[in-house]
Design a protein around this motif. Structure first.
Motif, mmCIF file in Angstrom:
data_model
loop_
_atom_site.group_PDB
_atom_site.id
_atom_site.type_symbol
_atom_site.label_atom_id
_atom_site.label_comp_id
_atom_site.label_asym_id
_atom_site.label_seq_id
_atom_site.Cartn_x
_atom_site.Cartn_y
_atom_site.Cartn_z
ATOM 1 N N GLU A 63 0.834 -1.206 0.000
ATOM 2 C CA GLU A 63 0.000 0.000 0.000
ATOM 3 C C GLU A 63 0.866 1.253 0.000
ATOM 4 N N THR A 64 1.893 1.280 0.835
ATOM 5 C CA THR A 64 2.793 2.431 0.907
ATOM 6 C C THR A 64 3.518 2.624 -0.412
ATOM 7 N N TRP A 65 4.002 1.545 -0.999
ATOM 8 C CA TRP A 65 4.718 1.629 -2.268
ATOM 9 C C TRP A 65 3.808 2.160 -3.372
ATOM 10 N N LYS A 66 2.588 1.645 -3.441
ATOM 11 C CA LYS A 66 1.644 2.114 -4.464
ATOM 12 C C LYS A 66 1.333 3.589 -4.283
ATOM 13 N N PHE A 67 1.140 4.030 -3.037
ATOM 14 C CA PHE A 67 0.839 5.427 -2.774
ATOM 15 C C PHE A 67 1.998 6.317 -3.215
ATOM 16 N N ARG A 68 3.211 5.923 -2.895
ATOM 17 C CA ARG A 68 4.391 6.724 -3.254
ATOM 18 C C ARG A 68 4.669 6.711 -4.745
ATOM 19 N N ASN A 69 4.289 5.668 -5.430
ATOM 20 C CA ASN A 69 4.621 5.524 -6.850
ATOM 21 C C ASN A 69 3.414 5.627 -7.765
ATOM 22 N N GLN A 70 2.320 6.154 -7.257
ATOM 23 C CA GLN A 70 1.091 6.199 -8.034
ATOM 24 C C GLN A 70 1.244 7.004 -9.327
ATOM 25 N N GLN A 71 1.943 8.119 -9.275
ATOM 26 C CA GLN A 71 2.136 8.938 -10.475
ATOM 27 C C GLN A 71 2.896 8.159 -11.536
ATOM 28 N N ARG A 72 3.949 7.497 -11.142
ATOM 29 C CA ARG A 72 4.747 6.716 -12.093
ATOM 30 C C ARG A 72 3.930 5.562 -12.661
ATOM 31 N N LEU A 73 3.147 4.909 -11.816
ATOM 32 C CA LEU A 73 2.298 3.819 -12.287
ATOM 33 C C LEU A 73 1.280 4.323 -13.298
ATOM 34 N N ALA A 74 0.712 5.496 -13.040
ATOM 35 C CA ALA A 74 -0.263 6.074 -13.965
ATOM 36 C C ALA A 74 0.393 6.377 -15.308
ATOM 37 N N GLU A 75 1.603 6.885 -15.273
ATOM 38 C CA GLU A 75 2.317 7.181 -16.517
ATOM 39 C C GLU A 75 2.562 5.919 -17.325
ATOM 40 N N LEU A 76 2.793 4.818 -16.640
ATOM 41 C CA LEU A 76 3.041 3.546 -17.323
ATOM 42 C C LEU A 76 1.757 2.798 -17.657
ATOM 43 N N GLY A 77 0.629 3.305 -17.169
ATOM 44 C CA GLY A 77 -0.639 2.633 -17.421
ATOM 45 C C GLY A 77 -0.833 1.403 -16.566
ATOM 46 N N LEU A 78 -0.201 1.362 -15.384
ATOM 47 C CA LEU A 78 -0.270 0.184 -14.536
ATOM 48 C C LEU A 78 -1.251 0.329 -13.389
ATOM 49 N N VAL A 79 -2.038 1.371 -13.377
ATOM 50 C CA VAL A 79 -3.014 1.545 -12.310
ATOM 51 C C VAL A 79 -4.088 0.479 -12.468
ATOM 52 N N PHE A 80 -4.498 -0.093 -11.377
ATOM 53 C CA PHE A 80 -5.506 -1.146 -11.329
ATOM 54 C C PHE A 80 -5.085 -2.394 -12.094
ATOM 55 N N GLY A 81 -3.796 -2.618 -12.216
ATOM 56 C CA GLY A 81 -3.290 -3.852 -12.812
ATOM 57 C C GLY A 81 -3.414 -3.930 -14.316
ATOM 58 N N VAL A 82 -3.695 -2.826 -14.977
ATOM 59 C CA VAL A 82 -3.835 -2.833 -16.432
ATOM 60 C C VAL A 82 -2.519 -2.394 -17.035
ATOM 61 N N ARG A 83 -1.973 -3.215 -17.884
ATOM 62 C CA ARG A 83 -0.722 -2.883 -18.544
ATOM 63 C C ARG A 83 -0.997 -2.562 -20.001
ATOM 64 N N PRO A 84 -0.309 -1.567 -20.521
ATOM 65 C CA PRO A 84 -0.470 -1.304 -21.957
ATOM 66 C C PRO A 84 0.132 -2.464 -22.755
ATOM 67 N N ARG A 85 -0.492 -2.793 -23.840
ATOM 68 C CA ARG A 85 0.017 -3.877 -24.675
ATOM 69 C C ARG A 85 1.146 -3.349 -25.538
ATOM 70 N N ARG A 86 2.217 -4.100 -25.586
ATOM 71 C CA ARG A 86 3.339 -3.743 -26.444
ATOM 72 C C ARG A 86 3.418 -4.788 -27.537
ATOM 73 N N ARG A 87 3.366 -4.331 -28.743
ATOM 74 C CA ARG A 87 3.431 -5.260 -29.864
ATOM 75 C C ARG A 87 4.586 -4.855 -30.759
ATOM 76 N N SER A 88 5.438 -5.799 -31.034
ATOM 77 C CA SER A 88 6.558 -5.526 -31.921
ATOM 78 C C SER A 88 6.227 -5.915 -33.359
ATOM 79 N N PHE A 89 5.050 -6.467 -33.564
ATOM 80 C CA PHE A 89 4.633 -6.860 -34.898
ATOM 81 C C PHE A 89 3.140 -6.575 -35.034
ATOM 82 N N PRO A 90 2.673 -6.395 -36.249
ATOM 83 C CA PRO A 90 1.245 -6.101 -36.442
ATOM 84 C C PRO A 90 0.376 -7.266 -35.966
ATOM 85 N N THR A 91 -0.788 -6.939 -35.458
ATOM 86 C CA THR A 91 -1.731 -7.955 -35.034
ATOM 87 C C THR A 91 -2.302 -8.649 -36.263
ATOM 88 N N ARG A 92 -2.378 -9.953 -36.192
ATOM 89 C CA ARG A 92 -2.941 -10.713 -37.302
ATOM 90 C C ARG A 92 -4.192 -11.409 -36.829
#
Length: 109
Positions: A63-92
């Motif tokens: 809880e303390t770590w999340k509170f202190r790093n909430q801004q960074r997590l938001a920038e990475l899209g990791l709030v609420f456990g959602v990660r941005p998808r990274r694709r190195s190739f087109p979706t087929r």
């Protein structure tokens, strides 16, 4: 995975679980073992302080770590456990082997 010396954290946890819980218990059923293990797990994560976590419980540390790093997590899209998808190739999109539509039961109509 791998050798015990490659993951000291899990080996330490396994030793602690064995010494504090498994070696001191005799279980009459699998259900009893599960219930007692859940009690031990709750105490380990919610009530017991850990020196490696600055004398905080694991839950409080998270809880303390999340509170202190909430801004960074938001920038990475990791709030609420959602990660941005990274694709190195087109979706087929792949077509099914059959051109026959399937019913809701999965059987070709």
């Amino acid at each position: 995975p791998g050798s015990p010396w490659q993951n000291g954290w899990i080996e330490s946890f396994n030793a602690r679980l064995r010494d504090e819980y498994l070696n001191g218990q005799q279980f009459d059923s699998l259900l009893e073992a599960k219930v007692l293990l859940e009690d031990w797990r709750h105490e380990y994560n919610h009530e017991r302080t850990h020196s490696a976590l600055r004398r905080l419980t694991p839950v409080k540390f998270a809880e303390t770590w999340k509170f202190r790093n909430q801004q960074r997590l938001a920038e990475l899209g990791l709030v609420f456990g959602v990660r941005p998808r990274r694709r190195s190739f087109p979706t087929r999109r792949f077509l099914s082997w059959s051109s026959t539509p399937l019913s809701s039961s999965g059987i070709a109509e």
